[in-house]
Design an enzyme around this catalytic site. Structure first.
Site, mmCIF file in Angstrom:
data_model
loop_
_atom_site.group_PDB
_atom_site.id
_atom_site.type_symbol
_atom_site.label_atom_id
_atom_site.label_comp_id
_atom_site.label_asym_id
_atom_site.label_seq_id
_atom_site.Cartn_x
_atom_site.Cartn_y
_atom_site.Cartn_z
ATOM 1 N N TYR A 74 0.860 -1.191 0.000
ATOM 2 C CA TYR A 74 0.000 0.000 0.000
ATOM 3 C C TYR A 74 0.887 1.229 0.000
ATOM 4 C CZ TYR A 74 -3.550 3.391 1.573
ATOM 5 O OH TYR A 74 -4.392 4.467 1.696
ATOM 6 N N ASP A 76 9.276 2.944 0.318
ATOM 7 C CA ASP A 76 8.174 3.551 1.060
ATOM 8 C C ASP A 76 8.331 3.125 2.515
ATOM 9 O OD1 ASP A 76 5.900 4.413 2.255
ATOM 10 O OD2 ASP A 76 4.516 3.646 0.726
ATOM 11 N N LYS A 90 3.569 8.812 9.226
ATOM 12 C CA LYS A 90 3.349 8.181 10.533
ATOM 13 C C LYS A 90 4.308 8.656 11.630
ATOM 14 C CE LYS A 90 0.515 4.787 8.377
ATOM 15 N NZ LYS A 90 0.563 4.027 7.160
HETATM 16 C C1 LIG Z 1 -0.034 4.500 5.777
HETATM 17 C C2 LIG Z 1 0.797 4.304 4.582
HETATM 18 C C3 LIG Z 1 0.766 5.197 3.505
HETATM 19 C C4 LIG Z 1 -0.231 6.321 3.418
HETATM 20 O O1 LIG Z 1 -0.060 7.254 4.426
HETATM 21 P P1 LIG Z 1 -1.292 8.222 4.799
HETATM 22 O O2 LIG Z 1 -0.710 9.144 5.805
HETATM 23 O O3 LIG Z 1 -2.361 7.318 5.336
HETATM 24 O O4 LIG Z 1 -1.714 8.901 3.556
HETATM 25 C C5 LIG Z 1 1.659 5.010 2.472
HETATM 26 N N1 LIG Z 1 2.536 4.006 2.485
HETATM 27 C C6 LIG Z 1 2.596 3.116 3.498
HETATM 28 C C7 LIG Z 1 3.614 2.038 3.465
HETATM 29 C C8 LIG Z 1 1.713 3.225 4.565
HETATM 30 O O5 LIG Z 1 1.735 2.319 5.535
#
Ligand SMILES: *Cc1c(COP(=O)(O)O)cnc(C)c1O
Length: 427
Positions: free
Chosen positions: A144, A239, A267
């Protein structure tokens, strides 16, 4: 457990908010339950609107590595608030945050702050395309990367639980340049490069998959991605929205010794405030506006309140490497105890974990990619998740989300999880 107030609030919220929630996983649909409305959090615990206490194993999905309401972070936010919420002009704290990130993560030579992980990924991909002058991106099934159009292909957790291949409202043109490959499968990646010569701008990967449940990179996988990208003149984007500043101060790239060209954060970087960031090699980041032709902006980007929260958390983690050692050791013992408990009761379920991230998959199959993650018995997971919630243990309401441990979890908290889980699995 009485949940009357949460149920009332949910009914009311559903009238005005789609599904009653501002992010789908919070609706608890995949476990056939209704959400608990949270009133407050302290350390490793949360209290809901009915006054029920929970040991929290999601930590706001990752940001709260020091637990809820950590004293120094609260103080920093309070002080920033007294000076003003936003100026739309540059402030000293932004430079300090950027410098700290560059110091903590050696692959980051320049960094741009944004407001979410989604935005970080969207912008990093734009930078990669601007730099390489190519359009195609490879992403992995089950990873994701936020909800930008081009990334909503086989996108794990929320999308996965909903059982949808992608999303309505995304024009085919927006995903036409998104190629997919299976996680841990380098042959797949090589094939995409062979089929699309000189067209692939970047490979984006969660260096530890954490949105199909926790899926570890097999030895050689990340190294292989690095080699293939270098060989083909494509960029490697890690990511690290979940793994960044969580596995250790330099994230998964430090843990596995791989240098990506670009990295996305979110995060933990905001300590619970809405923050994301992307950064990497100077020559790529120098293409970002106003220096270069790749446009990216944000009215509230680098917001001083959010920056003070993030700066305080990152500074603490940077100054206390032993906190990572302790947290990771505590988590190793915890996830091993879950594994031992499952064995004791004759379950062949899989426990995948690394540092303070872990998943309990309700399957006997080794989970190494999206396909094997999906072999999980989600009905049985729903029974477990509901049982745990009803016994004061707040675990993710989805098989495909990670468990997050924080420095605030005590032995007693972990013992509470283990004894509730044992009661569930014993029957
Ligand atoms: C949570 C997440 C996102 C998206 O971040 P948001 O702040 O929810 O837009 C993107 N990449 C990874 C790996 C994530 O866990």
């Amino acid at each position: 457990m009485n949940t009357t107030r949460s149920e009332e609030l949910f009914e009311e919220a559903k009238k005005y908010i789609p599904g009653g929630v501002n992010s789908p996983v919070r609706a608890f649909r995949s476990i056939g339950s209704t959400p608990r409305f949270i009133r407050s959090g302290k350390g490793s615990h949360m209290t809901d609107e009915d006054g029920n206490d929970y040991v929290d194993f999601i930590g706001s999905w990752g940001p709260l590595i020091l637990g809820h309401d950590y004293h120094d972070i609260r103080e920093a936010v309070m002080e920033a608030v007294t000076k003003g919420l936003s100026f739309g002009a540059t402030t000293e704290i932004e430079g300090r945050v950027a410098r700290l990130i560059c110091e903590m993560v050696p692959s980051i030579e320049m960094v741009r702050m944004v407001n979410s992980g989604t935005e970080a990924v969207m912008s990093a991909i734009r930078a990669a395309r601007g730099f390489t002058r190519r359009d195609k991106i490879i992403k992995f099934n089950g990873c994701y990367h936020g909800h930008s159009d081009g990334m909503l292909v086989a996108a794990g957790s929320g999308v996965m639980t909903a059982g949808q291949p992608g999303s309505a409202g995304v024009p085919a043109g927006c995903t036409a340049d998104t190629l997919t490959a299976d996680y841990n499968n380098l042959d797949d990646v090589r094939k995409r490069f062979e089929d699309n010569p000189d067209q692939i701008a970047a490979v984006i990967v969660e260096p530890v998959g954490a949105n199909m449940g926790v899926v570890l990179p097999e030895p050689g996988f990340l190294e292989g991605l690095r080699e293939i990208c270098t060989e083909h003149g494509a960029l490697l984007i890690f990511d690290e929205v979940i793994t960044g500043f969580r596995l250790q101060k330099d994230g998964a790239q430090g843990r596995f010794g791989i240098t990506p060209d670009l990295t996305t954060f979110g995060k933990i970087i905001g300590a619970g405030m809405p923050v994301g960031a992307y950064g990497g090699r100077r020559e790529i980041m120098e293409l970002i506006s106003p220096l270069g032709p790749v446009y990216q902006a944000g009215t509230l980007s680098g917001n001083p309140v959010a920056m003070n929260a993030g700066y305080t958390q990152l500074t603490l983690m940077n100054e206390h490497p032993e906190w990572y050692t302790e947290l990771n050791a505590k988590a190793d013992r915890f996830f091993e105890a879950i594994r031992a408990m499952l064995q004791k009761y004759g379950y062949d379920y899989q426990v995948n974990h690394i540092g303070s991230l872990g998943s309990l998959f309700f399957t006997g199959e080794t989970v190494r990619d999206y396909g094997s993650a999906k072999s999980s018995d989600t009905k049985e997971f729903a029974r477990y998740s509901n049982y745990m919630l009803n016994h004061g243990i707040y675990v993710a309401p989805s098989q495909f989300e990670a468990m997050f441990l924080s420095a605030a979890h005590t032995q007693e908290d972990l013992g509470r999880y283990l004894s509730a889980a044992e009661d569930f699995f014993r029957r």
